[in-house]
Every structure is written in structure tokens, then in C-alpha cells.
Design an enzyme around this catalytic site. Structure first.
Site, PDB file in Angstrom:
ATOM      1  N   PHE A  94      41.562  47.294  48.275  1.00  0.00           N
ATOM      2  CA  PHE A  94      41.107  48.419  46.585  1.00  0.00           C
ATOM      3  C   PHE A  94      40.361  49.449  46.466  1.00  0.00           C
ATOM      4  O   PHE A  94      41.120  50.373  45.826  1.00  0.00           O
ATOM      5  CB  PHE A  94      41.718  47.213  45.501  1.00  0.00           C
ATOM      6  CG  PHE A  94      42.315  45.962  45.690  1.00  0.00           C
ATOM      7  CD1 PHE A  94      43.752  45.919  46.236  1.00  0.00           C
ATOM      8  CD2 PHE A  94      42.147  44.428  45.795  1.00  0.00           C
ATOM      9  CE1 PHE A  94      44.306  44.899  46.776  1.00  0.00           C
ATOM     10  CE2 PHE A  94      42.710  43.489  45.932  1.00  0.00           C
ATOM     11  CZ  PHE A  94      44.197  43.484  46.769  1.00  0.00           C
ATOM     12  N   TRP A 119      45.794  51.312  40.946  1.00  0.00           N
ATOM     13  CA  TRP A 119      43.994  51.080  40.999  1.00  0.00           C
ATOM     14  C   TRP A 119      44.071  49.680  42.288  1.00  0.00           C
ATOM     15  O   TRP A 119      43.621  50.571  43.276  1.00  0.00           O
ATOM     16  CB  TRP A 119      43.329  51.282  39.981  1.00  0.00           C
ATOM     17  CG  TRP A 119      42.263  51.336  40.436  1.00  0.00           C
ATOM     18  CD1 TRP A 119      41.428  52.404  41.103  1.00  0.00           C
ATOM     19  CD2 TRP A 119      41.133  49.785  41.495  1.00  0.00           C
ATOM     20  NE1 TRP A 119      40.216  52.210  40.862  1.00  0.00           N
ATOM     21  CE2 TRP A 119      40.075  50.817  41.584  1.00  0.00           C
ATOM     22  CE3 TRP A 119      41.495  48.976  40.892  1.00  0.00           C
ATOM     23  CZ2 TRP A 119      38.760  49.603  41.698  1.00  0.00           C
ATOM     24  CZ3 TRP A 119      40.554  48.087  41.043  1.00  0.00           C
ATOM     25  CH2 TRP A 119      38.985  48.406  41.372  1.00  0.00           C
ATOM     26  N   HIS A 120      44.788  49.068  41.900  1.00  0.00           N
ATOM     27  CA  HIS A 120      44.300  48.377  42.440  1.00  0.00           C
ATOM     28  C   HIS A 120      44.961  47.882  44.724  1.00  0.00           C
ATOM     29  O   HIS A 120      44.363  47.742  44.815  1.00  0.00           O
ATOM     30  CB  HIS A 120      44.883  47.275  41.902  1.00  0.00           C
ATOM     31  CG  HIS A 120      44.451  46.126  41.382  1.00  0.00           C
ATOM     32  ND1 HIS A 120      44.179  46.906  39.994  1.00  0.00           N
ATOM     33  CD2 HIS A 120      43.063  45.335  41.081  1.00  0.00           C
ATOM     34  CE1 HIS A 120      42.850  45.435  39.202  1.00  0.00           C
ATOM     35  NE2 HIS A 120      42.170  45.134  40.606  1.00  0.00           N
ATOM     36  N   GLY A 121      46.468  49.336  43.942  1.00  0.00           N
ATOM     37  CA  GLY A 121      46.917  49.816  45.889  1.00  0.00           C
ATOM     38  C   GLY A 121      48.326  50.250  45.518  1.00  0.00           C
ATOM     39  O   GLY A 121      49.152  50.462  44.749  1.00  0.00           O
TER      40      GLY A 121
END
Length: 464
Positions: A464, A319-321
Site C-alpha cells: 500500500f 489510499w490503501h489500494g
């Protein structure tokens, strides 16, 4: 447009809030939606299809919610279609560039495909949309019948691009009717100014050390400077995101909404498990409510629970990247949290001194994996952090850290202090004194000066 910009603080805020407070209550949602869409449009002028995707996602969520409630027979299929829409959009816009870059050596023509770019806030409004249709499906909330109110829920500019992640059930009452009083507005304005100060006066300056270290190159820094830079990044990302969240909650108060708290002094934690209950609280709550518990949570066998934890933390990393470092980061968090859950957690919680020492080492190392996307560079950084595994990093400009220690010493002291509860307890005690408005005026003036001089950076979580 970002909160820590002169355009937002000196133009958007005064104009928007003047209109918002002047109009009758029945028009406030319309003004808020127009202001929020304008706010988002400014950031998508070069990529109008990002704006179109955002509007489309609002319409899809609204229709899916209504459809689920109307059609009991097909409500699961409608829910799945709504979730798939969000996941496909998120995958295409957030991960396709990375996937194509990995496949280009084997399929050269993929390099000719233009980049779609990352739509601002897509990770956040995707999760809010999924939470809404999931809650309607589960009967936790009724489907919103007003497209205006639903659009306001998703588009509210104060939390649109970097959270907090707000569930519909939390704000549905305020979407219909909300009271705005002077004390709440002043309190919200104070929170906004304080958050602005954390971002502009603390996160940005101390983050320069990390930027300088990147420019020098990890292979050319000593072990003390490598650790200093990593601690600087740890403080930068905390005060950057904490500052943004404070501004968002403050703006929410000024609008008549009560947004959830997103941070609770995470650097005071004794374990990684506790850290993630205190860091980005709304994201952790989202994963727990909509992924971990539906998978079975901890009410299952040990093996199944380990799988659930692994799935959630890998998903958190993704999800963050898009990058191998985010997958590695998620996997490391899983290992640490699983180890604490079944082996070390009770010991660390019962021995606070050891727990704090453990976290002082773990927190910057976690952020190292998070921050460095190039696996080779990450390896070099770790040989500098732990020279006994590397090639004599202690001898590489071994006194270079003294120059930067002198330059950043004050910022480190202030960062450590504001990572604790002490200054916030003091502010709470004196909140009704004349000192607080003076302090806020000083913070605001200093922040405006720094922004005017160009001493500013975008919020880290915008990526993000």
C-alpha cells in the site's frame, strides 16, 4: 530488503550500526542517508526509475519548502505545485494499472502499455512530503535549509516503506542533534526483536490459514472455516503491521529518534470510531490534520460534517489500494462511523459487553472487504459467512474446520492474548529482570530459524 529477512538482520543491521556508532556525531546524518538510500536501492534494482522518483520527490519537497518561505506572493501556487507533483506521481504509479484494466475492453490498445509497478513506500513518503510543505506554508515549521537533513527525514530506512508517518516538526530537533545512549539502544533492540517475533512467529503462521482457504476456494469451505479464516486474517494483518511498527520504533530508538506510536490495542475497542483512533494512529492523525480539519471538520452543519467524513473515508480507502473493494471498504467505514457518531456510539461506549461483541463481529467483516479484491469472490465469501443468505453453505464439507482448528488452535489463543493489554503490562513489570533478555534471545533465535527455513512472508502493508 525487509526487516524480517536474514539479509537485513544478519548483514545490513550489523554493518550499518557499526558504521553509524563509530563515526563522529557530525557524520551520523550522512551515514544514515547513505544507509537508507542503499536500503531503498536494493528494493528497486529491477525498477531504477522508482529510485529516481524517490530522489526527485526529496529534491522537489526541499525546493518547494524553500520557495514557499522565500516567496510570500506566490507561496500558495508553489504549495499547490508541490502537492500536485506528489498526487500525480502517486496516481500514475499506484492507480494507472487499475484504470487501464477497466478501460481495456473499450480501448484494447491500453493492454499494450507496460505496467510501471508500485514504488516501495510511495504512499508513505508522499504523505510525509505533503505534510512538510503544508506545515511550511501554514507557518507551523520553518523550511529546512539543509538538503542533507531533509533527505534524512524522508529517507530514514526504519520508517520509509511502511511508516509510521512522521511529521517533520516531530523530528526536526533530532535531525540537528541527537544523543544516543546504551539504555535507549538496548530498549530499541528489544522492541525490534519483539516486533520481529510478532511478525515471524505469530502473523506469518496464523496467516497461512487464510492462504489455505484462498487456495481451497470460498465456495468449498464451511461456515465455521470461513469465519476461522477471516479471524486468522484479522490477526495476521494486525500482528504483521504492529510487528513492523514496533521494529520501526525500535530502530528509531537505536538511531536516536523518537518515532510516534502507531498502535494502541485496537482490537480492544468498543466502536469502529475508537478502533480507528487506535489502529495506524499516524495515518489517522495525518488525515485529520491535513484533510478533515481543512474541510471544516465537525465545526459545521450536520450535512457538511457527513460530507467531510465521507470524503475522508473514501480517500482512506483509495489510499490503501486501487480496487473497487477499497472504495467499498472506505464507504462502509464511513457508514459505521457516521452511525456511531449520531446514533449508536454513546450506547456502545456505555455498554462495554455489547460494544466488544459488536466489534468481534465487525472487525473481521471489515477486513473481509479489505482483503478480497474480486467482488464475485467477496459475495461468495459472505454467503459462506452468512449461509441463510446463500445456498446451504453449512452442508459444504461441514466438518472441515475441525482439521484446521486443531492445527491453529494455539495460534488463535496466543493471538487473542496478545491483542489485549495483559502480556504488555506483564512485560512492563518485569522489564528489569533477567527473564526479559532470555525471552528476547529465545524470540530472536526462533525467528532466525524460521527465516532460515523460509517460513516468512512480505509485510502486508508493503503493498500500500
Amino acid at each position: 530488503m525487509v526487516f524480517s529477512s536474514l539479509n537485513f538482520v544478519l548483514i545490513f543491521m550489523p554493518v550499518f550500526f557499526a558504521c553509524y556508532y563509530i563515526v563522529p556525531d557530525k557524520w551520523k546524518n550522512a551515514v544514515l542517508l547513505i544507509g537508507s538510500l542503499s536500503f531503498y536501492l536494493v528494493g528497486t534494482l529491477k525498477t531504477p526509475y522508482h529510485f529516481a522518483l524517490f530522489v526527485l520527490s526529496i529534491i522537489v519537497d526541499f525546493e518547494v519548502g524553500v520557495g514557499i518561505e522565500k516567496s510570500q506572493k506566490h507561496k500558495k501556487a508553489i504549495l499547490v505545485s508541490g502537492i500536485l507533483f506528489h498526487l500525480i506521481a502517486l496516481s500514475v504509479f499506484k492507480y494507472s494499472d487499475f484504470v487501464f484494466s477497466q478501460l481495456t475492453p473499450f480501448i484494447p490498445k491500453l493492454s499494450e502499455i507496460p505496467s510501471l509497478g508500485l514504488p516501495i513506500g510511495i504512499s508513505f513518503y508522499t504523505f510525509q512530503g505533503i505534510s512538510y510543505i503544508a506545515d511550511v506554508y501554514r507557518g507551523k515549521t520553518k523550511a529546512e535549509k539543509s538538503v542533507l537533513r531533509y533527505a534524512v527525514y524522508i529517507a530514514m530506512f526504519e520508517q520509509l516503506i511502511a511508516g509510521p508517518i512522521v511529521t517533520y516538526s516531530r523530528v526536526k530537533g533530532s535531525l540537528k542533534s541527537r544523543k544516543i545512549n546504551a539504555s535507549a539502544v538496548l530498549c530499541g533492540l528489544g522492541m525490534f526483536i519483539f516486533g520481529l517475533g510478532l511478525k515471524v512467529l505469530l502473523a506469518n503462521p496464523i496467516g497461512k490459514l487464510w492462504s489455505q482457504t484462498l487456495a481451497i476456494g470460498f465456495e468449498s469451505v464451511s461456515t465455521p472455516l470461513a469465519w476461522m479464516a477471516l479471524f486468522a486474517y484479522s490477526f495476521q494483518i494486525y500482528f504483521d503491521f504492529f510487528g513492523y511498527s514496533l521494529m520501526a520504533v525500535g530502530l528509531g530508538k537505536m538511531l536516536g529518534f523518537k518515532l510516534p506510536k502507531n498502535f494502541d490495542h485496537p482490537y480492544m475497542s468498543l466502536t469502529v470510531t475508537e478502533f480507528w483512533r487506535r489502529w495506524h494512529i499516524t495515518l489517522g492523525s495525518w488525515f485529520r490534520e491535513y484533510v478533515y480539519i481543512p474541510l471544516g471538520g465537525n465545526r459545521c452543519s450536520k450535512a457538511r460534517n457527513l460530507f467531510n467524513l465521507l470524503f475522508v473515508w473514501l480517500l482512506t480507502g483509495i489510499w490503501h489500494g486501487a480496487g473497487y473493494n477499497f472504495l467499498l471498504w472506505g464507504f462502509i467505514l464511513f457508514l459505521l462511523i457516521a452511525t456511531e457518531k449520531y446514533l449508536t456510539g454513546k450506547f456502545l461506549n456505555s455498554h462495554p459487553a455489547i460494544g466488544h461483541i459488536y466489534m468481534i463481529l465487525i472487525i473481521p467483516l471489515m477486513w473481509a472487504v479489505f482483503a478480497v479484491s474480486d467482488m464475485r469472490e467477496l459475495g461468495i465469501l459472505f454467503t459462506r459467512l452468512f449461509p441463510f443468505f446463500g445456498t446451504g453453505a453449512l452442508s459444504v464439507f461441514k466438518y472441515d474446520f475441525l482439521k484446521y482448528l486443531k492445527e491453529y488452535c494455539l495460534f488463535f489463543i496466543v493471538s487473542i492474548l496478545f491483542s489485549t493489554r495483559l502480556p504488555y503490562k506483564l512485560l512492563e513489570r518485569i522489564k528489569n529482570s533477567v527473564f526479559v533478555p532470555i525471552l528476547l534471545l529465545v524470540i530472536f533465535s526462533a525467528s532466525i530459524y524460521c527465516m532460515y527455513k523460509g517460513f516468512d512472508d512480505p509485510f502486508l502493508y508493503f503493498r500500500f
